[in-house]
Motif scaffolding. Structure first.
Motif, PDB file in Angstrom:
ATOM      1  N   TYR A   1       0.842  -0.983  -0.006  1.00  0.00           N
ATOM      2  CA  TYR A   1      -0.106   0.050   0.006  1.00  0.00           C
ATOM      3  C   TYR A   1       0.866   1.330   0.048  1.00  0.00           C
ATOM      4  N   GLN A   2       1.833   1.290  -0.800  1.00  0.00           N
ATOM      5  CA  GLN A   2       2.782   2.426  -0.961  1.00  0.00           C
ATOM      6  C   GLN A   2       2.641   3.403  -2.228  1.00  0.00           C
ATOM      7  N   ASN A   3       1.497   3.294  -2.893  1.00  0.00           N
ATOM      8  CA  ASN A   3       0.987   4.030  -4.100  1.00  0.00           C
ATOM      9  C   ASN A   3      -0.208   4.783  -3.817  1.00  0.00           C
ATOM     10  N   ILE A   4      -0.266   5.130  -2.546  1.00  0.00           N
ATOM     11  CA  ILE A   4      -1.839   5.691  -2.459  1.00  0.00           C
ATOM     12  C   ILE A   4      -1.536   7.160  -3.025  1.00  0.00           C
ATOM     13  N   ILE A   5      -2.860   7.533  -3.529  1.00  0.00           N
ATOM     14  CA  ILE A   5      -3.075   8.602  -4.331  1.00  0.00           C
ATOM     15  C   ILE A   5      -4.309   9.413  -3.622  1.00  0.00           C
ATOM     16  N   LEU A   6      -4.315  10.619  -3.621  1.00  0.00           N
ATOM     17  CA  LEU A   6      -5.497  11.489  -3.075  1.00  0.00           C
ATOM     18  C   LEU A   6      -6.492  11.688  -4.335  1.00  0.00           C
ATOM     19  N   PRO A   7      -7.586  11.928  -3.776  1.00  0.00           N
ATOM     20  CA  PRO A   7      -8.802  12.202  -5.056  1.00  0.00           C
ATOM     21  C   PRO A   7      -8.400  13.306  -5.900  1.00  0.00           C
ATOM     22  N   ASP A   8      -8.090  14.357  -5.507  1.00  0.00           N
ATOM     23  CA  ASP A   8      -7.963  15.490  -6.567  1.00  0.00           C
ATOM     24  C   ASP A   8      -6.554  15.130  -7.291  1.00  0.00           C
TER      25      ASP A   8
ATOM     26  N   VAL B   1      -0.002   1.423 -10.451  1.00  0.00           N
ATOM     27  CA  VAL B   1      -1.212   1.474  -9.869  1.00  0.00           C
ATOM     28  C   VAL B   1      -1.461   2.374  -8.994  1.00  0.00           C
ATOM     29  N   ASP B   2      -2.340   3.339  -9.025  1.00  0.00           N
ATOM     30  CA  ASP B   2      -2.602   4.315  -8.233  1.00  0.00           C
ATOM     31  C   ASP B   2      -3.711   4.080  -7.165  1.00  0.00           C
ATOM     32  N   GLN B   3      -3.348   3.819  -5.935  1.00  0.00           N
ATOM     33  CA  GLN B   3      -4.639   3.272  -4.877  1.00  0.00           C
ATOM     34  C   GLN B   3      -5.075   4.284  -4.147  1.00  0.00           C
ATOM     35  N   LEU B   4      -6.302   4.233  -4.326  1.00  0.00           N
ATOM     36  CA  LEU B   4      -7.439   5.469  -3.558  1.00  0.00           C
ATOM     37  C   LEU B   4      -8.024   4.524  -2.502  1.00  0.00           C
TER      38      LEU B   4
END
Length: 155
Positions: free
Chosen positions: A53-60, A102-105
């Protein structure tokens, strides 16, 4: 009676020590976290140091990437979802092997269910030219995930 009071006091002190140590560990994990806030649910805090879980992206940031038109793989998960807990450790090594970003939301922290029409977790969506191209829902077998990447993302 004194013995009972002493045992009770020891139990209270043990619980207090556990709470203090947990808070200290959480505060340490929360430093420089990718969510930009310290107000996270415990299940999210528990994943902060998980290599999957190191590719966390914020919604914006995700919306901006999608709107740019570039190809984007969005992975919508909840840290409390048992299917996500099973799928993510399978997904991320496959993505790394195939060199797919892979961007994780985290939709537990960011309520994006309606924004992306998410009906269940985990959900993997590929966007291109600002639009959804394909999605994969649920705890898919490894071969299905590979096929999704090869046929849709890497085509």
């Amino acid at each position: 009676m004194k013995k009972l009071a002493i045992v009770g006091a020891v139990i209270v002190l043990l619980f207090a020590a556990i709470i203090v140590l947990t808070n200290m560990k959480n505060n340490e994990k929360l430093e420089n976290n990718p969510y930009g806030t310290d107000n996270l649910k415990q299940s999210t805090i528990d994943l902060l140091d998980d290599e999957n879980y190191q590719n966390i992206i914020l919604p914006d940031a995700l919306a901006e990437k999608i709107e740019s038109g570039e190809g984007v793989v969005g992975y919508f998960f909840s840290p409390e979802c048992s299917h996500c807990q099973n799928y993510t450790p399978k997904l991320m090594p496959i993505a790394d092997e195939l060199d797919v970003q892979v961007d994780q939301l985290n939709i537990l922290e960011f309520d994006e269910w309606n924004t992306y029409n998410i009906t269940s977790t985990p959900t993997l969506i590929y966007f291109e030219d600002g639009k959804e191209v394909a999605r994969l829902e649920g705890d898919a077998p490894d071969e299905t995930t590979r096929q999704f990447f090869n046929d849709v993302v890497l085509k």
